[in-house]
Write a protein that holds these residues in place. Sequence first.
Motif, PDB file in Angstrom:
ATOM      1  N   HIS A 307     -27.652 -93.235 -35.046  1.00  0.00           N
ATOM      2  CA  HIS A 307     -28.063 -92.106 -34.212  1.00  0.00           C
ATOM      3  C   HIS A 307     -28.826 -91.072 -35.032  1.00  0.00           C
ATOM      4  O   HIS A 307     -29.925 -90.640 -34.642  1.00  0.00           O
ATOM      5  CB  HIS A 307     -26.832 -91.468 -33.565  1.00  0.00           C
ATOM      6  CG  HIS A 307     -27.162 -90.409 -32.573  1.00  0.00           C
ATOM      7  ND1 HIS A 307     -27.306 -90.661 -31.230  1.00  0.00           N
ATOM      8  CD2 HIS A 307     -27.413 -89.087 -32.725  1.00  0.00           C
ATOM      9  CE1 HIS A 307     -27.618 -89.542 -30.600  1.00  0.00           C
ATOM     10  NE2 HIS A 307     -27.693 -88.569 -31.490  1.00  0.00           N
ATOM     11  N   PHE A 308     -28.265 -90.658 -36.160  1.00  0.00           N
ATOM     12  CA  PHE A 308     -28.944 -89.678 -37.009  1.00  0.00           C
ATOM     13  C   PHE A 308     -30.262 -90.225 -37.531  1.00  0.00           C
ATOM     14  O   PHE A 308     -31.252 -89.493 -37.652  1.00  0.00           O
ATOM     15  CB  PHE A 308     -28.049 -89.277 -38.178  1.00  0.00           C
ATOM     16  CG  PHE A 308     -26.803 -88.532 -37.786  1.00  0.00           C
ATOM     17  CD1 PHE A 308     -26.775 -87.691 -36.690  1.00  0.00           C
ATOM     18  CD2 PHE A 308     -25.632 -88.679 -38.519  1.00  0.00           C
ATOM     19  CE1 PHE A 308     -25.632 -87.001 -36.317  1.00  0.00           C
ATOM     20  CE2 PHE A 308     -24.479 -87.994 -38.173  1.00  0.00           C
ATOM     21  CZ  PHE A 308     -24.474 -87.160 -37.074  1.00  0.00           C
ATOM     22  N   GLY A 309     -30.280 -91.517 -37.836  1.00  0.00           N
ATOM     23  CA  GLY A 309     -31.491 -92.127 -38.368  1.00  0.00           C
ATOM     24  C   GLY A 309     -32.618 -92.227 -37.367  1.00  0.00           C
ATOM     25  O   GLY A 309     -33.801 -92.257 -37.748  1.00  0.00           O
ATOM     26  N   MET A 310     -32.273 -92.238 -36.078  1.00  0.00           N
ATOM     27  CA  MET A 310     -33.303 -92.324 -35.045  1.00  0.00           C
ATOM     28  C   MET A 310     -33.824 -90.955 -34.620  1.00  0.00           C
ATOM     29  O   MET A 310     -34.959 -90.840 -34.144  1.00  0.00           O
ATOM     30  CB  MET A 310     -32.749 -93.049 -33.814  1.00  0.00           C
ATOM     31  CG  MET A 310     -32.393 -94.509 -34.044  1.00  0.00           C
ATOM     32  SD  MET A 310     -33.788 -95.534 -34.573  1.00  0.00           S
ATOM     33  CE  MET A 310     -34.869 -95.416 -33.170  1.00  0.00           C
ATOM     34  N   ILE A 311     -33.030 -89.898 -34.787  1.00  0.00           N
ATOM     35  CA  ILE A 311     -33.412 -88.584 -34.248  1.00  0.00           C
ATOM     36  C   ILE A 311     -33.440 -87.502 -35.321  1.00  0.00           C
ATOM     37  O   ILE A 311     -34.481 -86.902 -35.590  1.00  0.00           O
ATOM     38  CB  ILE A 311     -32.449 -88.158 -33.113  1.00  0.00           C
ATOM     39  CG1 ILE A 311     -32.448 -89.195 -31.982  1.00  0.00           C
ATOM     40  CG2 ILE A 311     -32.846 -86.793 -32.552  1.00  0.00           C
ATOM     41  CD1 ILE A 311     -31.422 -88.922 -30.889  1.00  0.00           C
ATOM     42  N   GLU A 340     -33.380 -96.045 -43.684  1.00  0.00           N
ATOM     43  CA  GLU A 340     -32.840 -97.410 -43.653  1.00  0.00           C
ATOM     44  C   GLU A 340     -32.614 -97.906 -42.235  1.00  0.00           C
ATOM     45  O   GLU A 340     -32.305 -99.082 -42.025  1.00  0.00           O
ATOM     46  CB  GLU A 340     -31.527 -97.454 -44.436  1.00  0.00           C
ATOM     47  CG  GLU A 340     -31.674 -97.104 -45.907  1.00  0.00           C
ATOM     48  CD  GLU A 340     -30.336 -96.966 -46.611  1.00  0.00           C
ATOM     49  OE1 GLU A 340     -29.296 -97.233 -45.952  1.00  0.00           O
ATOM     50  OE2 GLU A 340     -30.314 -96.602 -47.797  1.00  0.00           O
ATOM     51  N   ILE A 341     -32.743 -97.019 -41.248  1.00  0.00           N
ATOM     52  CA  ILE A 341     -32.503 -97.390 -39.852  1.00  0.00           C
ATOM     53  C   ILE A 341     -33.808 -97.819 -39.196  1.00  0.00           C
ATOM     54  O   ILE A 341     -34.801 -97.085 -39.201  1.00  0.00           O
ATOM     55  CB  ILE A 341     -31.892 -96.208 -39.069  1.00  0.00           C
ATOM     56  CG1 ILE A 341     -30.610 -95.715 -39.762  1.00  0.00           C
ATOM     57  CG2 ILE A 341     -31.635 -96.586 -37.628  1.00  0.00           C
ATOM     58  CD1 ILE A 341     -29.535 -96.757 -39.888  1.00  0.00           C
ATOM     59  N   ALA A 342     -33.808 -99.025 -38.646  1.00  0.00           N
ATOM     60  CA  ALA A 342     -34.990 -99.546 -37.953  1.00  0.00           C
ATOM     61  C   ALA A 342     -34.862 -99.297 -36.451  1.00  0.00           C
ATOM     62  O   ALA A 342     -33.754 -99.125 -35.928  1.00  0.00           O
ATOM     63  CB  ALA A 342     -35.139-101.041 -38.216  1.00  0.00           C
ATOM     64  N   LYS A 343     -35.996 -99.310 -35.767  1.00  0.00           N
ATOM     65  CA  LYS A 343     -35.946 -99.071 -34.325  1.00  0.00           C
ATOM     66  C   LYS A 343     -35.127-100.143 -33.614  1.00  0.00           C
ATOM     67  O   LYS A 343     -34.533 -99.890 -32.555  1.00  0.00           O
ATOM     68  CB  LYS A 343     -37.352 -98.989 -33.746  1.00  0.00           C
ATOM     69  CG  LYS A 343     -38.156-100.276 -33.813  1.00  0.00           C
ATOM     70  CD  LYS A 343     -39.536-100.086 -33.200  1.00  0.00           C
ATOM     71  CE  LYS A 343     -40.342-101.377 -33.237  1.00  0.00           C
ATOM     72  NZ  LYS A 343     -41.682-101.197 -32.646  1.00  0.00           N
ATOM     73  N   GLU A 344     -35.072-101.336 -34.215  1.00  0.00           N
ATOM     74  CA  GLU A 344     -34.274-102.414 -33.612  1.00  0.00           C
ATOM     75  C   GLU A 344     -32.778-102.109 -33.656  1.00  0.00           C
ATOM     76  O   GLU A 344     -31.986-102.735 -32.924  1.00  0.00           O
ATOM     77  CB  GLU A 344     -34.549-103.731 -34.336  1.00  0.00           C
ATOM     78  CG  GLU A 344     -35.935-104.310 -34.108  1.00  0.00           C
ATOM     79  CD  GLU A 344     -37.011-103.638 -34.953  1.00  0.00           C
ATOM     80  OE1 GLU A 344     -38.202-103.847 -34.670  1.00  0.00           O
ATOM     81  OE2 GLU A 344     -36.636-102.889 -35.903  1.00  0.00           O
ATOM     82  N   ASP A 345     -32.377-101.181 -34.538  1.00  0.00           N
ATOM     83  CA  ASP A 345     -30.961-100.825 -34.633  1.00  0.00           C
ATOM     84  C   ASP A 345     -30.492 -99.957 -33.466  1.00  0.00           C
ATOM     85  O   ASP A 345     -29.284 -99.820 -33.239  1.00  0.00           O
ATOM     86  CB  ASP A 345     -30.699-100.049 -35.933  1.00  0.00           C
ATOM     87  CG  ASP A 345     -30.889-100.899 -37.179  1.00  0.00           C
ATOM     88  OD1 ASP A 345     -30.575-102.097 -37.127  1.00  0.00           O
ATOM     89  OD2 ASP A 345     -31.362-100.361 -38.195  1.00  0.00           O
ATOM     90  N   TYR A 346     -31.427 -99.374 -32.750  1.00  0.00           N
ATOM     91  CA  TYR A 346     -31.058 -98.401 -31.722  1.00  0.00           C
ATOM     92  C   TYR A 346     -30.149 -99.020 -30.667  1.00  0.00           C
ATOM     93  O   TYR A 346     -29.134 -98.418 -30.273  1.00  0.00           O
ATOM     94  CB  TYR A 346     -32.323 -97.836 -31.076  1.00  0.00           C
ATOM     95  CG  TYR A 346     -32.053 -96.774 -30.036  1.00  0.00           C
ATOM     96  CD1 TYR A 346     -31.451 -95.567 -30.391  1.00  0.00           C
ATOM     97  CD2 TYR A 346     -32.401 -96.963 -28.709  1.00  0.00           C
ATOM     98  CE1 TYR A 346     -31.205 -94.580 -29.451  1.00  0.00           C
ATOM     99  CE2 TYR A 346     -32.156 -95.982 -27.758  1.00  0.00           C
ATOM    100  CZ  TYR A 346     -31.559 -94.800 -28.131  1.00  0.00           C
ATOM    101  OH  TYR A 346     -31.319 -93.833 -27.193  1.00  0.00           O
ATOM    102  N   TYR A 347     -30.473-100.208 -30.221  1.00  0.00           N
ATOM    103  CA  TYR A 347     -29.667-100.857 -29.193  1.00  0.00           C
ATOM    104  C   TYR A 347     -28.265-101.150 -29.713  1.00  0.00           C
ATOM    105  O   TYR A 347     -27.276-100.945 -28.994  1.00  0.00           O
ATOM    106  CB  TYR A 347     -30.335-102.141 -28.713  1.00  0.00           C
ATOM    107  CG  TYR A 347     -29.572-102.824 -27.600  1.00  0.00           C
ATOM    108  CD1 TYR A 347     -29.579-102.297 -26.306  1.00  0.00           C
ATOM    109  CD2 TYR A 347     -28.832-103.977 -27.834  1.00  0.00           C
ATOM    110  CE1 TYR A 347     -28.863-102.906 -25.287  1.00  0.00           C
ATOM    111  CE2 TYR A 347     -28.119-104.593 -26.822  1.00  0.00           C
ATOM    112  CZ  TYR A 347     -28.133-104.053 -25.542  1.00  0.00           C
ATOM    113  OH  TYR A 347     -27.429-104.655 -24.534  1.00  0.00           O
TER     114      TYR A 347
END
Length: 467
Positions: A307-311, A340-347
């Motif tokens: 969550h933190f990595g996406m926003i 280290e967080i990829a957009k694919e991790d969001y789901y």
Amino acid sequence: MHYLSATEALRLFRSGEASPVELVSAVIERAEAVEPSVNAFAEMFYDQALDAARAAEKRYLAGDARPLEGLPVAVKEEAPIAGHRNTLGSLPLRDEVATVTAPFVQRIIDAGGIVHARTTTPEFCCAPVTWTKLWGVTRNPWNLAYSPGGSSGGSAAALAAGSTTLATGSDIGGSIRIPSSFCGVTGFKPPYGRVPEFPPFNLDHYCHEGPMARSVADVALLENVIAGPHPSDVVSLRPKLVIPSPLEPAAGLRIALSPDLGCFDVDADVAANTLAAAERLREAGAVVTEVSLPWKLADIIRAARIHFGMIFGPSVRPLLEAHGDDLTSYARAFVAESDEIAKEDYYQGLELEAALYYPLGELLEEYDALICPTMAVPALPAEWDHGDIPEGRNDSSWMDVMMTVPFNIASRCPVLSVPSGRAGNGVPTGLSIVGKTYDDVTAFRVAAAHEERYPWYTDPAHRPAIG
């Protein structure tokens, strides 16, 4: 007088037994005495505050007082106030001036609250301690070797030291509740949408603005001012909820007790104080039952980091790229982890958040509230940095001790942190009271019942010796 509660101050103002000028003067005098040691304020407006106090005095004489008339309120520096600095504790932003005022802060001003100071935060509010290159180190009034917590560390330290009557905080991973626990004050993380947030973080469901004070009644007073729908915030809830006064007793409530949330390594003093708090609630007539949760710490940390990595992390990255070493070590590390967080991790993050809430949701169908420690440790050293390990522990990161994070994941649950006792190092510990989704009132009932049997700050023995 600087430890006078907000609700008692209002009573005295209305009766003419005390005046806003007396209270504001006392709070300023106290701040001038303790600030060299505590360093809770990023900016002070003492002359303007005294002018406002004199105007408030006239309003009482005219019978025209507003809900917070004449009360000193310290506002966390991350909340913008038009015409004032809004640095987020970052050296590269030291000359940044806000052009707008956050809606909830405007409500405080419109209700007669007197903003006499802005409180310190860690840089970008991304740490559970409060020190920056811009402001230096903020310290815990109970023991100056320790941090007041973060990110609302300045607000909690000011309340504990007696240099404000009310304060604001914000909470994206525990930033209201951690400092409340470390400083022995009361803080409320409202459910998502209860208090209007400033865009774009109003759309981040981990993010909450909320009240902090030295009593449950004072927290409710400030919450009732700042809560309610606002046209700038699409997620702000209708209708406005008002915390009632008086609150119904807690007798008969069914309360679940989890000493470790199933996965945290909890300090012995924290655990003992949590059990003592549970006994107080039993004395109040609540039925308190120890329960277990099937949570795994790795899942909690993974969900939060996604969550933190996406926003949150990407919001800081442009400043890191432009200013590099001017940022604190923990802010740089925060961005690096986010990278280290990829957009694919969001789901996967959404799946983890749903899986973590489900057993809590089931538990709160059976019980009226859940109680647990606010933090796994009593405090962190004042200059603690990312990657440091508290003495005698085997933690790999600061999230290993942040028992607050699950309730940012379960963001629609209201959570109060109240004092539960003191640890061997002299600092307070906190008890979290978690309500069902959007059931703020029951959480306040539990908090008030506990406070009735364990009041703080009204007793000089429950005040720090500083100053």
